[in-house]
Design an enzyme around this catalytic site. Structure first.
Site, PDB file in Angstrom:
ATOM      1  N   HIS A 131     -44.568  56.605  40.547  1.00  0.00           N
ATOM      2  CA  HIS A 131     -44.322  55.166  40.658  1.00  0.00           C
ATOM      3  C   HIS A 131     -44.578  54.548  39.283  1.00  0.00           C
ATOM      4  O   HIS A 131     -45.500  54.963  38.570  1.00  0.00           O
ATOM      5  CB  HIS A 131     -45.254  54.555  41.708  1.00  0.00           C
ATOM      6  CG  HIS A 131     -44.970  53.132  42.049  1.00  0.00           C
ATOM      7  ND1 HIS A 131     -45.355  52.083  41.227  1.00  0.00           N
ATOM      8  CD2 HIS A 131     -44.334  52.561  43.102  1.00  0.00           C
ATOM      9  CE1 HIS A 131     -44.978  50.947  41.780  1.00  0.00           C
ATOM     10  NE2 HIS A 131     -44.354  51.201  42.917  1.00  0.00           N
ATOM     11  N   GLU A 133     -45.914  51.727  38.274  1.00  0.00           N
ATOM     12  CA  GLU A 133     -47.196  51.063  38.013  1.00  0.00           C
ATOM     13  C   GLU A 133     -48.287  52.060  37.614  1.00  0.00           C
ATOM     14  O   GLU A 133     -48.945  51.866  36.583  1.00  0.00           O
ATOM     15  CB  GLU A 133     -47.641  50.227  39.220  1.00  0.00           C
ATOM     16  CG  GLU A 133     -48.912  49.423  38.917  1.00  0.00           C
ATOM     17  CD  GLU A 133     -49.347  48.544  40.082  1.00  0.00           C
ATOM     18  OE1 GLU A 133     -50.555  48.218  40.158  1.00  0.00           O
ATOM     19  OE2 GLU A 133     -48.499  48.173  40.918  1.00  0.00           O
ATOM     20  N   CYS A 198     -54.018  43.617  45.045  1.00  0.00           N
ATOM     21  CA  CYS A 198     -53.822  42.186  44.806  1.00  0.00           C
ATOM     22  C   CYS A 198     -53.869  41.401  46.106  1.00  0.00           C
ATOM     23  O   CYS A 198     -53.651  41.946  47.196  1.00  0.00           O
ATOM     24  CB  CYS A 198     -52.509  41.941  44.068  1.00  0.00           C
ATOM     25  SG  CYS A 198     -51.029  42.243  45.054  1.00  0.00           S
ATOM     26  N   SER A 226     -39.913  50.521  47.438  1.00  0.00           N
ATOM     27  CA  SER A 226     -40.996  49.545  47.340  1.00  0.00           C
ATOM     28  C   SER A 226     -42.245  50.061  48.044  1.00  0.00           C
ATOM     29  O   SER A 226     -42.275  50.194  49.272  1.00  0.00           O
ATOM     30  CB  SER A 226     -40.556  48.216  47.955  1.00  0.00           C
ATOM     31  OG  SER A 226     -41.655  47.353  48.139  1.00  0.00           O
TER      32      SER A 226
END
Length: 313
Positions: A131, A133, A198, A226
């Site tokens: 991924h 990130e 988050c 996603s």
């Protein structure tokens, strides 16, 4: 058919910011061309398709470094997922115009990691393999940042440094992350825990964990790439004990599935355009099991409305 609209859903602040950055680039005629994205700006194919129509080139590759190697001139946009900071330097040294759309929450995690590294820590990072990130976070220092995705990965680590901290990708499952951190603490008692999920992710997950219990089926609208979208499916099934399906748009919704249920919960990932989710909600609300005239799931929305207009500054 009864629909329970699970909120919050749709764009988080990081996605809104990223799309505003792209809209501003598109509106600025002085920006050097061509314009490249180092991967998808956010993980949603509907958005990528619209940007392609507008002339932005979304690069593909096994890593951001390899994507950057494809660019020799013009502008590169850093996606909301962040990037290895060394690659920004590389892009600048190549003479490229760099526009950064990194989510502020991702930047916060990078700052936490950098601070701990500067104080002699090794960092355990919970994230999804392959991924973007985690790729960006690990790139800060691949030697002293250790990517794990599950408890088995934690148990296979052999870290000698007694200065350790554990943190995570911002869009991971609240429950999975807590379990991994708990096991890591057992194995490394001096471990410092810094949870970086988050608020947008945790609020959406908590809402699904409660509201999906009232539903016969949960429909999660979002892209298969996603991570936060996929976690909502997982939470509906594992925490709320309610079956769930993921669809990217109305055309992907198998109307035969609706015949088996009476109460449908609908939510969406943080990078899913509201206009697409609203179309699906409207379709299900008007779906009548006894009237095949209501079963046509052909989309009628204008996808160009997905990208916001640039803000005037």
């Amino acid at each position: 058919m009864k629909v329970i609209k699970i909120t919050p859903r749709g764009y988080c602040h990081g996605v809104v910011n990223a799309l505003q950055v792209v809209a501003k680039v598109l509106a600025d005629e002085s920006i050097s061309k061509p314009i490249y994205l180092l991967g998808e700006i956010v993980h949603n194919q509907n958005i990528t398709d619209v940007l392609t129509k507008k002339g932005i080139i979304t690069l593909k590759g096994s890593s951001r470094r390899k994507m950057l190697d494809q660019v020799t001139t013009g502008t590169v946009i850093i996606t909301a997922h962040g990037i290895d900071p060394h690659l920004i330097t590389k892009a600048t040294n190549k003479g490229l115009n760099v526009v950064d759309a990194t989510c502020i929450d991702v930047y916060k995690t990078h700052d936490v990691i950098t601070e701990k590294l500067n104080h002699g820590y090794d960092v355990i990072y919970i994230g999804k393999q392959n991924h973007p990130e985690p790729e960006g976070a690990i790139g800060i220092n691949p030697t002293r940042i250790h990517l794990v995705s599950n408890i088995t990965d934690i148990e296979n680590l052999q870290l000698a440094n007694d200065k350790l901290c554990i943190t995570n990708q911002t869009t991971m499952s609240v429950w999975d992350t807590a379990k991994i951190m708990k096991q890591a603490k057992k194995l490394y008692p001096t471990l410092e825990i810094i949870n970086e999920i988050c608020n947008s992710t945790s609020m959406r997950q908590e809402a699904v964990s409660e509201m999906a219990k009232l539903c016969d089926l949960t429909v999660v609208v979002g892209d298969p790439k996603s991570n936060n979208t996929n976690r909502l499916v997982q939470i509906s099934e594992e925490i709320a004990d309610t079956p769930a399906i993921r669809v990217n748009n109305l055309e992907e919704l198998d109307t035969n599935i609706l015949l088996d249920y009476d109460v449908i919960g609908v939510t969406s990932g943080a990078s899913t355009p509201t206009i697409i989710t609203s179309e699906i909600i409207n379709f299900i609300e008007n779906f009548d099991k006894n009237d095949e005239n209501t079963w046509d799931n052909t989309s009628k929305i204008n996808h160009d409305r997905i990208i916001p207009r640039a803000k005037h500054t």
